[in-house]
Design a protein around this motif. Structure first.
Motif, PDB file in Angstrom:
ATOM      1  N   ALA A 124      -0.868  14.648  -1.839  1.00  0.00           N
ATOM      2  CA  ALA A 124       0.167  15.543  -2.374  1.00  0.00           C
ATOM      3  C   ALA A 124       1.344  14.815  -2.999  1.00  0.00           C
ATOM      4  CB  ALA A 124       0.656  16.488  -1.282  1.00  0.00           C
ATOM      5  N   ASN A 125       1.779  13.730  -2.407  1.00  0.00           N
ATOM      6  CA  ASN A 125       2.955  13.016  -2.908  1.00  0.00           C
ATOM      7  C   ASN A 125       2.603  11.807  -3.763  1.00  0.00           C
ATOM      8  OD1 ASN A 125       4.903  14.765  -1.767  1.00  0.00           O
ATOM      9  ND2 ASN A 125       4.507  13.853   0.231  1.00  0.00           N
ATOM     10  N   ASN A 126       1.360  11.786  -4.244  1.00  0.00           N
ATOM     11  CA  ASN A 126       0.899  10.725  -5.135  1.00  0.00           C
ATOM     12  C   ASN A 126       1.196   9.339  -4.560  1.00  0.00           C
ATOM     13  OD1 ASN A 126      -0.437   9.913  -7.394  1.00  0.00           O
ATOM     14  ND2 ASN A 126       1.305  10.134  -8.767  1.00  0.00           N
ATOM     15  N   PRO A 127       0.684   9.050  -3.352  1.00  0.00           N
ATOM     16  CA  PRO A 127       1.036   7.801  -2.679  1.00  0.00           C
ATOM     17  C   PRO A 127       0.402   6.575  -3.322  1.00  0.00           C
ATOM     18  CG  PRO A 127      -0.736   8.865  -1.516  1.00  0.00           C
ATOM     19  CD  PRO A 127      -0.313   9.818  -2.603  1.00  0.00           C
ATOM     20  N   ARG A 128       1.003   5.426  -3.017  1.00  0.00           N
ATOM     21  CA  ARG A 128       0.436   4.162  -3.498  1.00  0.00           C
ATOM     22  C   ARG A 128      -0.726   3.699  -2.638  1.00  0.00           C
ATOM     23  NH1 ARG A 128       5.177   0.014  -4.899  1.00  0.00           N
ATOM     24  NH2 ARG A 128       5.929   0.606  -2.858  1.00  0.00           N
ATOM     25  N   MET A 129      -0.793   4.221  -1.401  1.00  0.00           N
ATOM     26  CA  MET A 129      -1.887   3.834  -0.516  1.00  0.00           C
ATOM     27  C   MET A 129      -2.340   5.049   0.285  1.00  0.00           C
ATOM     28  SD  MET A 129      -2.281   0.885   2.499  1.00  0.00           S
ATOM     29  CE  MET A 129      -0.573   0.575   2.499  1.00  0.00           C
ATOM     30  N   ILE A 130      -3.654   5.229   0.368  1.00  0.00           N
ATOM     31  CA  ILE A 130      -4.229   6.254   1.231  1.00  0.00           C
ATOM     32  C   ILE A 130      -4.987   5.535   2.336  1.00  0.00           C
ATOM     33  CG2 ILE A 130      -5.918   8.124   1.432  1.00  0.00           C
ATOM     34  CD1 ILE A 130      -5.240   8.898  -1.454  1.00  0.00           C
ATOM     35  N   ILE A 131      -4.671   5.893   3.568  1.00  0.00           N
ATOM     36  CA  ILE A 131      -5.350   5.339   4.729  1.00  0.00           C
ATOM     37  C   ILE A 131      -6.154   6.470   5.351  1.00  0.00           C
ATOM     38  CG2 ILE A 131      -5.094   4.207   6.958  1.00  0.00           C
ATOM     39  CD1 ILE A 131      -2.323   3.252   5.978  1.00  0.00           C
ATOM     40  N   ARG A 160      -2.041   6.640 -11.399  1.00  0.00           N
ATOM     41  CA  ARG A 160      -1.440   5.955 -10.257  1.00  0.00           C
ATOM     42  C   ARG A 160      -2.318   4.802  -9.796  1.00  0.00           C
ATOM     43  NH1 ARG A 160       3.482   5.545  -7.734  1.00  0.00           N
ATOM     44  NH2 ARG A 160       3.261   5.626  -5.509  1.00  0.00           N
ATOM     45  N   LYS A 161      -1.761   3.611  -9.746  1.00  0.00           N
ATOM     46  CA  LYS A 161      -2.468   2.488  -9.143  1.00  0.00           C
ATOM     47  C   LYS A 161      -2.396   2.713  -7.634  1.00  0.00           C
ATOM     48  CE  LYS A 161      -2.678  -2.490  -9.000  1.00  0.00           C
ATOM     49  NZ  LYS A 161      -2.051  -3.737  -9.360  1.00  0.00           N
ATOM     50  N   ARG A 162      -3.532   2.756  -6.994  1.00  0.00           N
ATOM     51  CA  ARG A 162      -3.564   3.174  -5.596  1.00  0.00           C
ATOM     52  C   ARG A 162      -4.570   2.332  -4.808  1.00  0.00           C
ATOM     53  NH1 ARG A 162      -4.482   8.532  -6.393  1.00  0.00           N
ATOM     54  NH2 ARG A 162      -2.298   8.982  -6.121  1.00  0.00           N
ATOM     55  N   ALA A 163      -4.178   1.985  -3.592  1.00  0.00           N
ATOM     56  CA  ALA A 163      -5.083   1.312  -2.660  1.00  0.00           C
ATOM     57  C   ALA A 163      -5.638   2.354  -1.697  1.00  0.00           C
ATOM     58  CB  ALA A 163      -4.338   0.238  -1.881  1.00  0.00           C
ATOM     59  N   ILE A 164      -6.900   2.207  -1.346  1.00  0.00           N
ATOM     60  CA  ILE A 164      -7.542   3.095  -0.380  1.00  0.00           C
ATOM     61  C   ILE A 164      -8.093   2.216   0.740  1.00  0.00           C
ATOM     62  CG2 ILE A 164      -9.300   4.871   0.009  1.00  0.00           C
ATOM     63  CD1 ILE A 164      -7.530   5.799  -2.218  1.00  0.00           C
ATOM     64  N   ILE A 165      -7.725   2.537   1.975  1.00  0.00           N
ATOM     65  CA  ILE A 165      -8.255   1.839   3.137  1.00  0.00           C
ATOM     66  C   ILE A 165      -8.956   2.875   3.996  1.00  0.00           C
ATOM     67  CG2 ILE A 165      -7.705   0.515   5.217  1.00  0.00           C
ATOM     68  CD1 ILE A 165      -5.224  -0.526   3.722  1.00  0.00           C
ATOM     69  N   VAL A 166     -10.234   2.651   4.253  1.00  0.00           N
ATOM     70  CA  VAL A 166     -11.029   3.565   5.076  1.00  0.00           C
ATOM     71  C   VAL A 166     -11.458   2.821   6.330  1.00  0.00           C
ATOM     72  CG1 VAL A 166     -13.111   4.984   5.211  1.00  0.00           C
ATOM     73  CG2 VAL A 166     -11.857   4.810   3.047  1.00  0.00           C
ATOM     74  N   VAL A 167     -11.048   3.337   7.474  1.00  0.00           N
ATOM     75  CA  VAL A 167     -11.438   2.767   8.757  1.00  0.00           C
ATOM     76  C   VAL A 167     -12.622   3.577   9.272  1.00  0.00           C
ATOM     77  CG1 VAL A 167     -10.698   2.290  11.117  1.00  0.00           C
ATOM     78  CG2 VAL A 167      -9.080   2.036   9.221  1.00  0.00           C
ATOM     79  N   THR A 168     -13.708   2.885   9.613  1.00  0.00           N
ATOM     80  CA  THR A 168     -14.903   3.606  10.053  1.00  0.00           C
ATOM     81  C   THR A 168     -15.708   2.810  11.065  1.00  0.00           C
ATOM     82  OG1 THR A 168     -16.894   4.770   9.312  1.00  0.00           O
ATOM     83  CG2 THR A 168     -16.318   2.771   8.119  1.00  0.00           C
ATOM     84  N   ASP A 169     -16.382   3.543  11.932  1.00  0.00           N
ATOM     85  CA  ASP A 169     -17.355   2.949  12.852  1.00  0.00           C
ATOM     86  C   ASP A 169     -18.760   3.051  12.278  1.00  0.00           C
ATOM     87  OD1 ASP A 169     -15.731   2.159  14.944  1.00  0.00           O
ATOM     88  OD2 ASP A 169     -15.822   4.099  15.933  1.00  0.00           O
ATOM     89  N   ASN A 170     -18.903   3.800  11.195  1.00  0.00           N
ATOM     90  CA  ASN A 170     -20.206   4.123  10.651  1.00  0.00           C
ATOM     91  C   ASN A 170     -20.678   3.034   9.687  1.00  0.00           C
ATOM     92  OD1 ASN A 170     -22.435   5.207   9.364  1.00  0.00           O
ATOM     93  ND2 ASN A 170     -21.583   7.267   9.256  1.00  0.00           N
ATOM     94  N   PRO A 171     -21.609   2.173  10.113  1.00  0.00           N
ATOM     95  CA  PRO A 171     -22.071   1.103   9.229  1.00  0.00           C
ATOM     96  C   PRO A 171     -22.814   1.627   8.000  1.00  0.00           C
ATOM     97  CG  PRO A 171     -23.347   1.124  11.274  1.00  0.00           C
ATOM     98  CD  PRO A 171     -22.254   2.139  11.422  1.00  0.00           C
ATOM     99  N   GLU A 172     -23.439   2.803   8.102  1.00  0.00           N
ATOM    100  CA  GLU A 172     -24.124   3.377   6.939  1.00  0.00           C
ATOM    101  C   GLU A 172     -23.140   3.659   5.817  1.00  0.00           C
ATOM    102  OE1 GLU A 172     -26.584   6.786   7.687  1.00  0.00           O
ATOM    103  OE2 GLU A 172     -27.373   5.921   9.528  1.00  0.00           O
TER     104      GLU A 172
END
Length: 184
Positions: A124-131, A160-172
């Motif tokens: 919504a706020n057009n962030p620079r990073m989505i976690i 928007r130049k944006r970083a995305i960090i996805v934390v996951t336990d799912n190796p697939e």
């Protein structure tokens, strides 16, 4: 676009808390853009967090607010004018495919729809990073693919130049991605 994986206890949740500045760094340094989170004064934390969009595993939606109100809330918190909110929220809901569900409450949505609302709120706020913390947990394969596709689309956003960090336990999920960091 980075996927962070690791066994239980490897530090994924701690990393999230450090990036959200819910916990302080006790040794070493952690810098995100111009923010040195190691020494960031408490009064600066809200300004840093305005640059973040967060998608939680448990959605963290307000059950007494509609889809529209859940997304608009993130904008209201930082003082966006109502005219901007009225214009932007429908656009974001269209991006995540929920334009026809704007007046529904979370209890009326599927798990995949709830996760898309959470993603819309994060954007919504057009962030620079989505976690995103386990954004596909508990979703069927199709809904998980939709959510991952939306995250990829958010990364490609031309405005928007944006970083995305996805934390996951799912190796697939992580195996499908180009950049993956494993915590041990």
């Amino acid at each position: 676009f980075v996927f962070v994986v690791g066994a239980s206890g490897a530090g994924k949740s701690t990393l999230m808390k450090l990036l959200l500045r819910e916990e302080k760094v006790t040794s070493g340094r952690l810098t995100v853009d111009e923010f040195d989170l190691t020494d960031l004064p408490e009064r600066q934390v809200p300004y840093y967090r305005r640059e973040l969009g967060v998608v939680f595993q448990d959605f963290r939606l307000f059950e007494n607010k509609t889809v529209y109100e859940n997304v608009a809330f993130a904008m209201r918190v930082i003082g966006e004018p109502m005219r901007v909110i009225r214009r932007r929220v429908p656009t974001i809901l269209g991006i995540v495919g929920l334009q026809d569900k704007y007046n529904r409450f979370p209890s009326e949505l599927s798990g995949g729809e709830k996760q898309r609302v959470a993603l819309a709120r994060a954007m919504a706020n057009n962030p620079r990073m989505i976690i995103a913390d386990e954004p596909t947990a508990g979703l069927n394969r199709d809904d998980a693919a939709v959510v991952l596709g939306l995250l990829k689309k958010a990364k490609r956003d031309e405005d928007r130049k944006r970083a995305i960090i996805v934390v996951t336990d799912n190796p697939e999920v992580a195996d499908q991605m180009e950049h993956c960091a494993e915590l041990e």
